[in-house]
Design a protein around this motif. Structure first.
Motif, mmCIF file in Angstrom:
data_model
loop_
_atom_site.group_PDB
_atom_site.id
_atom_site.type_symbol
_atom_site.label_atom_id
_atom_site.label_comp_id
_atom_site.label_asym_id
_atom_site.label_seq_id
_atom_site.Cartn_x
_atom_site.Cartn_y
_atom_site.Cartn_z
ATOM 1 N N GLU A 36 -6.206 2.082 -4.120
ATOM 2 C CA GLU A 36 -6.619 2.995 -3.729
ATOM 3 C C GLU A 36 -8.091 2.799 -2.748
ATOM 4 N N ASN A 37 -8.694 1.624 -3.140
ATOM 5 C CA ASN A 37 -9.949 1.428 -2.515
ATOM 6 C C ASN A 37 -9.726 0.085 -1.678
ATOM 7 N N THR A 38 -8.569 -0.191 -1.312
ATOM 8 C CA THR A 38 -8.268 -1.081 -0.348
ATOM 9 C C THR A 38 -7.444 -0.642 0.921
ATOM 10 N N ILE A 39 -8.022 -1.069 2.120
ATOM 11 C CA ILE A 39 -7.176 -0.797 3.190
ATOM 12 C C ILE A 39 -6.894 -2.371 3.828
ATOM 13 N N THR A 40 -5.709 -2.382 4.620
ATOM 14 C CA THR A 40 -5.425 -3.519 5.550
ATOM 15 C C THR A 40 -5.538 -3.117 6.929
ATOM 16 N N VAL A 41 -6.230 -3.779 7.624
ATOM 17 C CA VAL A 41 -6.379 -3.734 9.050
ATOM 18 C C VAL A 41 -5.926 -4.975 9.653
ATOM 19 N N TRP A 42 -5.155 -4.620 10.708
ATOM 20 C CA TRP A 42 -4.563 -5.845 11.632
ATOM 21 C C TRP A 42 -5.576 -5.722 12.906
ATOM 22 N N THR A 43 -6.184 -6.950 13.218
ATOM 23 C CA THR A 43 -6.495 -7.116 14.600
ATOM 24 C C THR A 43 -6.347 -8.462 15.361
ATOM 25 N N MET A 44 -6.611 -8.216 16.672
ATOM 26 C CA MET A 44 -6.385 -9.291 17.507
ATOM 27 C C MET A 44 -7.659 -10.002 17.641
ATOM 28 N N THR A 45 -8.797 -9.493 17.420
ATOM 29 C CA THR A 45 -10.243 -9.821 17.720
ATOM 30 C C THR A 45 -10.997 -10.625 16.370
ATOM 31 N N LYS A 46 -11.414 -11.877 16.861
ATOM 32 C CA LYS A 46 -11.998 -12.625 15.642
ATOM 33 C C LYS A 46 -13.240 -12.304 15.133
ATOM 34 N N GLY A 47 -13.724 -12.387 13.947
ATOM 35 C CA GLY A 47 -15.094 -11.905 13.561
ATOM 36 C C GLY A 47 -15.156 -10.841 12.726
ATOM 37 N N LEU A 48 -13.839 -9.906 12.780
ATOM 38 C CA LEU A 48 -14.192 -8.771 11.935
ATOM 39 C C LEU A 48 -14.263 -8.748 10.538
ATOM 40 N N ASP A 49 -13.663 -9.697 9.889
ATOM 41 C CA ASP A 49 -13.501 -9.773 8.454
ATOM 42 C C ASP A 49 -14.994 -9.924 8.055
ATOM 43 N N GLU A 50 -15.955 -10.664 8.668
ATOM 44 C CA GLU A 50 -17.258 -10.758 8.027
ATOM 45 C C GLU A 50 -18.250 -9.635 8.607
ATOM 46 N N PHE A 51 -17.625 -8.955 9.644
ATOM 47 C CA PHE A 51 -18.373 -8.050 10.388
ATOM 48 C C PHE A 51 -18.375 -6.710 9.369
ATOM 49 N N VAL A 52 -17.272 -6.419 8.676
ATOM 50 C CA VAL A 52 -17.120 -4.961 7.936
ATOM 51 C C VAL A 52 -17.527 -5.039 6.448
ATOM 52 N N THR A 53 -18.237 -6.230 6.303
ATOM 53 C CA THR A 53 -18.844 -6.182 4.654
ATOM 54 C C THR A 53 -19.870 -5.038 4.581
ATOM 55 N N GLU A 54 -20.611 -4.742 5.493
ATOM 56 C CA GLU A 54 -21.480 -3.569 5.508
ATOM 57 C C GLU A 54 -20.797 -2.342 5.184
#
Length: 411
Positions: A36-54
């Motif tokens: 319930e508290n996890t969403i999956t995101v597909w992206t073609m852009t690098k660096g998003l995994d670290e960016f979304v920590t906020e």
């Protein structure tokens, strides 16, 4: 003795069963809570995994980011559509919108937008919003944008009387002929020969528009032909090189190709690759014919049609669309904000080259929003290649192109 042993075994099995059920129940609850508290995101852009920590810290929602190379993304999305197993949130490029929207890939967001502060169409460039529409549905929210502008050497063009670069295509032709006259292996401009969007941009500037109902007849208009003849002129007169030639940035640095048309990412590339010409180059708006429109590119955030985490997905998209977030993303990745308020930040507003792209974004147009667009664009590039390099007759080649367009569109 046997009865006691049998009872002990029965009691032991019962205890094991209770522990197992309890563990399963606990595991199930834990797994459900995590889901319930996890969403999956597909992206073609690098660096998003670290960016979304906020976002994760603020919202309590975990974001599982899967980065997909652009060259694999199309097939992976097709597989997801066919199987019905996709992410909660996915990135989509503007040129893929119609194709995947027609296939039913995206959730229609029309009824959700008013519930989120950052999702209103008023927050974004008008052309960017247009690329999120398909058959009266809103299938996405603009994330970042890009467009094309003219890079030029101020010192070299200044010597020809164009210190601010050519502002019209007439000026461009005049300046280009002078540049090509400098001698062997000297050219004026490196046109984007492999970019299927550029011929459409050129046609728009001559007053042409693609009307969905007209099909192949769109390409029988005089202003479309005029634009294609201008394109050919640069190769026919040797103003732009036929073939690859010298390495792109080396040619710009040594002045053998002192102009080119590209996107905002090349600002940083030139600064990094050609530091010796600092202060000797600039960016300006596209040259004008009837207008100076450029293309509206970039990417959107969308929600997969059968996601069961719509609220969490939209919370994430709302956060990514926030002006402050968009400025931070630009700082991290040099991708231009789709939210116009973000452009008021000094990091964008006080950079004259970046501001030029911001101004050009006000004069943009979406590419034809049809599923067959990419095939039409690639076929047009093939046609221009035959004209510019193969010496094919323009009128006959464009007639052949119209026939091919008719076949692609199934007319």
């Amino acid at each position: 003795m046997k009865i006691k042993t049998r009872k002990s075994i029965h009691l032991f099995c019962l205890l094991v069963l209770i522990v197992f059920i309890s563990a399963c129940s606990s595991s199930s609850k834990s797994s459900g809570a995590a889901d319930e508290n996890t969403i999956t995101v597909w992206t073609m852009t690098k660096g998003l995994d670290e960016f979304v920590t906020e976002f994760e810290e603020e919202s309590g929602v975990s974001v599982e980011v899967q980065a997909i190379p652009w060259e694999n993304a199309h097939d992976k999305l097709l597989t997801a559509v066919a199987s019905g197993k996709g992410p909660d949130v996915l990135q989509i490029g503007t040129t893929w919108v119609a194709e995947f929207a027609e296939a039913g890939t995206f959730l229609d967001l029309s009824d959700y937008i008013t519930d989120y502060d950052n999702l209103s169409a008023d927050n974004f460039y008008e052309s960017a919003v247009e690329t999120t529409k398909f058959e009266k549905q809103t299938i996405g929210i603009p994330w970042y944008v890009d467009t094309r502008a003219l890079f030029y050497r101020t010192d070299i063009l200044g010597d020809l009387g164009y210190p601010n670069g050519p502002s019209t295509w007439e000026d461009m032709i005049e300046a280009s002929r002078q540049l090509a006259d400098r001698g062997d292996d000297q050219y004026a401009i490196d046109l984007p020969a492999t970019d299927p969007q550029f011929p459409f941009v050129l046609a728009w500037q001559f007053g042409w528009n693609y009307e969905v109902g007209e099909g192949a007849a769109n390409f029988d208009h005089a202003n479309f032909e005029e634009a294609m003849k201008l394109h050919h002129l640069f190769y026919d007169e040797g103003l732009s090189q036929t073939g690859e030639g010298k390495e792109f940035f080396q040619a710009f640095e040594d002045g053998s190709k002192p102009m080119f048309i590209s996107g905002p990412w090349d600002i940083k590339t030139i600064k990094d690759r050609a530091p010796d010409i600092e202060g000797k180059w600039d960016v300006r708006l596209m040259p004008k014919a009837e207008n100076n429109k450029s293309m509206m590119g970039g990417a959107h955030w969308t929600v997969f049609h059968n996601s069961d985490k719509v609220d969490q997905a939209l919370d994430f998209i709302n956060w990514m669309a926030d002006p402050e977030t968009q400025v931070k993303w630009y700082e991290a990745n040099s991708e231009l904000p789709a939210n116009t308020v973000a452009w008021e930040d000094p990091i964008l507003a006080d950079d004259p080259m970046v501001s030029t792209f911001g101004e050009q974004l006000e004069a943009t147009q979406p590419l034809p929003l049809i599923p067959e667009y990419e095939r039409l664009g690639q076929e047009l590039l093939n046609t221009l290649e035959q004209i510019n390099r193969g010496g094919a007759d323009i009128d006959k080649s464009l007639e052949t192109y119209r026939n091919e367009v008719s076949r692609i569109l199934g007319e």
